[in-house]
Design a protein around this motif. Structure first.
Motif: not given
Length: 351
Positions: A186-203
């Protein structure tokens, strides 16, 4: 002295370059695209190959209606219950950022408690326009670590698995059947993500098999295989956290105590910028639209942007630790500690 063997670090670098080129020549920069979700057997083969796959199907049923997962729908379901929201001045949470002393830090966001409605009011509309005037701070729902479901949900130990997003749980499956069956877990974690174009996830890379499905908006992924991790120039940075000033209410970057472990992170802030990566790197650019799912194998590096109001859910499955996979990922990332990011910058400044 002529004829002496090359230093170990130089030899290792050449080995990594050779591995990266061999991998690229065998696989290219294309990824597979499936028109529908795979069977468990088909997915097990994809995991064995270990390359990203775009699936033109959603892991979230009944998510394609005009109203479902809209701002109004989410706010109505959540009511006034407080949730934890990441807040930064620049949209770069969990990223390398310059501090007030001009040193580079790995900066974690300020966590602010607010209602879902108040949070959604800070975000763009689907077309990227701002609904309300905001103070310039960037808000992103990215609490991770199982904000919808954790592994406790699946354990038969009688422990509770509370979630701030309990009202939304009935609309999100706790696992992806074809993935759980293929991996036999089974999954170790299930995550919800909500945002817009101003948020960036670094590499960065994760030790998880990642099933990432977009419900609203779109996500633009820049991907690099584990064989090209050396192109991302990891360094070690002191840790810091954004804290709201009690006098000005503005966000300030506050360094953590000196005995806090350094954070290993890529020094490449934007791999899509011209010249950010060496010519040996072969980034893959993938757009995941609403109703689509990306399979991202464990160890793959990813940098993520989004367009307008975006909602996504991802499922983290622990990678198989037996065999050679974990050993290879550690070798490709580097067997020695990387340089100190700030010492390198100071040396450049003095030269």
């Amino acid at each position: 002295m002529a004829g002496d063997p090359a230093p170990e670090s130089s030899y290792r670098t050449e080995t990594l370059r050779w591995l990266a080129e061999e991998y690229y020549e065998l696989n290219g920069s294309q990824i597979d695209v499936l028109d529908s979700s795979p069977t468990a057997l088909e997915f097990s083969r994809l995991v064995h190959i270990g390359r990203p796959v775009l699936i033109r199907d959603s892991a979230i049923p009944d998510s394609k209606g005009d109203r479902t997962w809209s701002k109004a729908w989410i706010a109505d379901k959540m009511g006034e219950s407080p949730i934890s929201v990441a807040v930064t001045p620049n949209g770069r949470a969990d990223a390398v950022t310059s501090g007030p002393d001009r040193k580079l830090y790995f900066a974690e966001p300020h966590t602010q408690r607010m209602s879902m409605g108040s949070f959604l009011d800070t975000l763009s509309s689907a077309d990227g326009s701002r609904d309300l005037f905001t103070d310039g701070e960037v808000h992103y729902l990215q609490s991770q670590n199982g904000n919808l479901f954790t592994n406790c949900y699946f354990d038969l130990c009688g422990q509770e698995d509370p979630s701030e997003f309990e009202p939304l749980r009935e609309y999100v499956p706790s696992e992806v059947p074809w993935c759980s069956d293929a991996l036999d877990r089974s999954p170790d974690a299930v995550n919800l993500w909500i945002g817009d174009e101003k948020s960036v996830t670094s590499i960065h890379s994760d030790p998880y098999e990642n099933i990432y499905t977009v419900i609203r908006g779109s996500k633009q992924f820049t991907l690099l295989p584990p064989t090209e991790g050396w192109c991302l120039k990891e360094r070690r940075y002191p840790h810091a956290t954004y804290v709201r000033s009690p006098t000005t209410s503005q966000l300030e970057l506050v360094p953590s105590p000196a005995d806090t472990p350094l954070v290993r992170w890529s020094s490449v802030t934007d791999p899509t910028a011209p010249g950010a990566l060496p010519p040996e790197a072969h980034p893959i650019h993938v757009t995941v639209n609403a109703g689509e799912t990306l399979y991202l194998p464990a160890g793959w590096w990813h940098y993520v942007r989004q367009q307008g109001f975006t909602v996504a859910v991802n499922y983290w499955y622990d990678m198989e630790g037996r065999g050679m996979s974990w050993v290879w990922l550690n070798f490709l990332r580097g067997t020695e500690e990387p340089p100190l990011g700030n010492e390198e910058d100071e040396a450049v400044a003095k030269s």
